[in-house]
Design a protein around this motif. Structure first.
Motif, PDB file in Angstrom:
ATOM      1  N   TYR A 115       0.820  -1.208   0.000  1.00 21.80           N
ATOM      2  CA  TYR A 115       0.000   0.000   0.000  1.00 21.80           C
ATOM      3  C   TYR A 115       0.860   1.266   0.000  1.00 21.80           C
ATOM      4  CZ  TYR A 115      -4.062  -2.901   1.030  1.00 21.80           C
ATOM      5  OH  TYR A 115      -5.052  -3.838   0.965  1.00 21.80           O
ATOM      6  N   ASN A 127      -5.731   2.438  -3.337  1.00 23.03           N
ATOM      7  CA  ASN A 127      -5.727   3.234  -2.108  1.00 23.03           C
ATOM      8  C   ASN A 127      -6.776   4.338  -2.174  1.00 23.03           C
ATOM      9  OD1 ASN A 127      -3.742   1.893  -0.649  1.00 23.03           O
ATOM     10  ND2 ASN A 127      -2.087   3.074  -1.548  1.00 23.03           N
ATOM     11  N   CYS A 130     -10.218   2.950  -1.614  1.00 23.77           N
ATOM     12  CA  CYS A 130     -10.410   2.609  -0.195  1.00 23.77           C
ATOM     13  C   CYS A 130     -10.757   3.858   0.609  1.00 23.77           C
ATOM     14  CB  CYS A 130      -9.142   1.945   0.341  1.00 23.77           C
ATOM     15  SG  CYS A 130      -9.215   1.592   2.099  1.00 23.77           S
ATOM     16  N   TYR A 131      -9.981   4.932   0.404  1.00 21.27           N
ATOM     17  CA  TYR A 131     -10.234   6.158   1.175  1.00 21.27           C
ATOM     18  C   TYR A 131     -11.507   6.857   0.728  1.00 21.27           C
ATOM     19  CZ  TYR A 131      -5.993   5.602   3.804  1.00 21.27           C
ATOM     20  OH  TYR A 131      -5.051   5.120   4.663  1.00 21.27           O
ATOM     21  N   ASP A 132     -11.838   6.773  -0.547  1.00 21.57           N
ATOM     22  CA  ASP A 132     -13.122   7.325  -1.017  1.00 21.57           C
ATOM     23  C   ASP A 132     -14.276   6.658  -0.284  1.00 21.57           C
ATOM     24  OD1 ASP A 132     -12.010   9.109  -2.769  1.00 21.57           O
ATOM     25  OD2 ASP A 132     -12.376   7.909  -4.578  1.00 21.57           O
ATOM     26  N   LEU A 134     -14.192   5.099   2.648  1.00 20.54           N
ATOM     27  CA  LEU A 134     -14.175   5.469   4.071  1.00 20.54           C
ATOM     28  C   LEU A 134     -14.738   6.874   4.285  1.00 20.54           C
ATOM     29  CD1 LEU A 134     -10.893   4.296   5.852  1.00 20.54           C
ATOM     30  CD2 LEU A 134     -13.247   3.916   6.568  1.00 20.54           C
ATOM     31  N   PHE A 135     -14.289   7.834   3.478  1.00 20.69           N
ATOM     32  CA  PHE A 135     -14.766   9.208   3.641  1.00 20.69           C
ATOM     33  C   PHE A 135     -16.253   9.322   3.315  1.00 20.69           C
ATOM     34  CE2 PHE A 135     -10.297  10.432   3.823  1.00 20.69           C
ATOM     35  CZ  PHE A 135     -10.338  11.449   4.772  1.00 20.69           C
ATOM     36  N   PRO A 160     -11.607  13.866   9.001  1.00 17.94           N
ATOM     37  CA  PRO A 160     -10.233  13.503   8.601  1.00 17.94           C
ATOM     38  C   PRO A 160      -9.395  12.941   9.747  1.00 17.94           C
ATOM     39  CG  PRO A 160     -10.835  15.624   7.667  1.00 17.94           C
ATOM     40  CD  PRO A 160     -11.916  15.257   8.646  1.00 17.94           C
ATOM     41  N   ILE A 163     -10.497   9.278  10.668  1.00 18.38           N
ATOM     42  CA  ILE A 163      -9.989   8.268   9.734  1.00 18.38           C
ATOM     43  C   ILE A 163      -8.478   8.099   9.902  1.00 18.38           C
ATOM     44  CG2 ILE A 163      -9.650   7.749   7.273  1.00 18.38           C
ATOM     45  CD1 ILE A 163     -12.489   8.974   6.854  1.00 18.38           C
ATOM     46  N   ALA A 164      -7.761   9.217  10.066  1.00 19.72           N
ATOM     47  CA  ALA A 164      -6.306   9.152  10.249  1.00 19.72           C
ATOM     48  C   ALA A 164      -5.945   8.421  11.543  1.00 19.72           C
ATOM     49  CB  ALA A 164      -5.720  10.561  10.254  1.00 19.72           C
ATOM     50  N   ASP A 167      -6.560   4.686  11.081  1.00 22.91           N
ATOM     51  CA  ASP A 167      -5.459   4.194  10.238  1.00 22.91           C
ATOM     52  C   ASP A 167      -4.171   4.047  11.047  1.00 22.91           C
ATOM     53  OD1 ASP A 167      -6.233   3.578   7.715  1.00 22.91           O
ATOM     54  OD2 ASP A 167      -5.320   5.307   6.750  1.00 22.91           O
TER      55      ASP A 167
END
Length: 198
Positions: A115, A127, A130-132, A134-135, A160, A163-164, A167
């Protein structure tokens, strides 16, 4: 008359065999050439479905994690409170620690280095997807709770960092042997729930 091969069945077969190999011998020692030989398939046939080892790994991850995401969507819809919805959203991280999911958890941790390869366009796209997800899912939860007047409008500023943080906790669970991801993530989500309640 040539035998007609269902493309999805062939991909299922390749992915299932690859997953068995990844679990048995690890991703790092996986040899694509040896694997293709073990399938009794020509390289041309194999490369028709997968161009690289990375594409194969990500397809296996997609297929193996699909049931987790289906369950996540269902749990988010059924959840009533903000806390329940956030725990459902991050249930993918939480269920990895269950004994029955240990092989998949090990596989995910073995592939984590991939990743980080931002030079690879395929991995960059995966990647981003995946983040799209999640957001978008997090935004929907916050919008629903704001509409119900459970949270105030400013709560979305925390998305933000939420999610950070999740992660970062997952990364810690990969690098630190005794890090309890489940306990720390649940504690963080509970704290955020208390902080953001109207």
């Amino acid at each position: 008359m040539p035998k007609i091969v269902n493309s999805n069945e062939k991909i299922d077969f390749i992915c299932e065999k690859a997953y068995e190999e990844f679990i048995k011998n690890g991703v790092n020692s996986f040899s694509l050439n040896k694997f293709i030989e073990s399938l009794n398939m020509s390289k041309g046939q194999f490369y028709h479905y997968f161009k690289t080892k990375e594409e194969l790994v990500f397809e296996v991850i997609d297929r193996k994690s699909e049931k987790f995401f289906v369950n996540t969507e269902k749990e988010i819809k059924e959840a009533q409170t903000f806390l329940e919805k956030l725990l459902a959203l991050f249930s993918f991280y939480l269920v990895l620690s269950a004994p029955e999911n240990k092989p998949f958890d090990k596989f995910m941790k073995d592939t984590f280095y991939m990743y980080l390869n931002i030079e690879n366009e395929f991995i960059k796209q995966k990647n981003a997807e995946c983040y799209d997800y999640l957001f978008n899912a997090t935004n929907e939860i916050f919008d629903e709770m704001i509409a119900q007047k459970t949270l105030n409008e400013n709560a979305k500023k925390f998305i933000p960092s939420l999610i950070a943080t999740a992660d970062g906790m997952y990364l810690q669970s990969i690098t630190l042997e005794n890090y309890n991801l489940k306990e720390n993530l649940i504690d963080y989500v509970k704290m955020l729930d208390e902080l953001l309640k109207k």
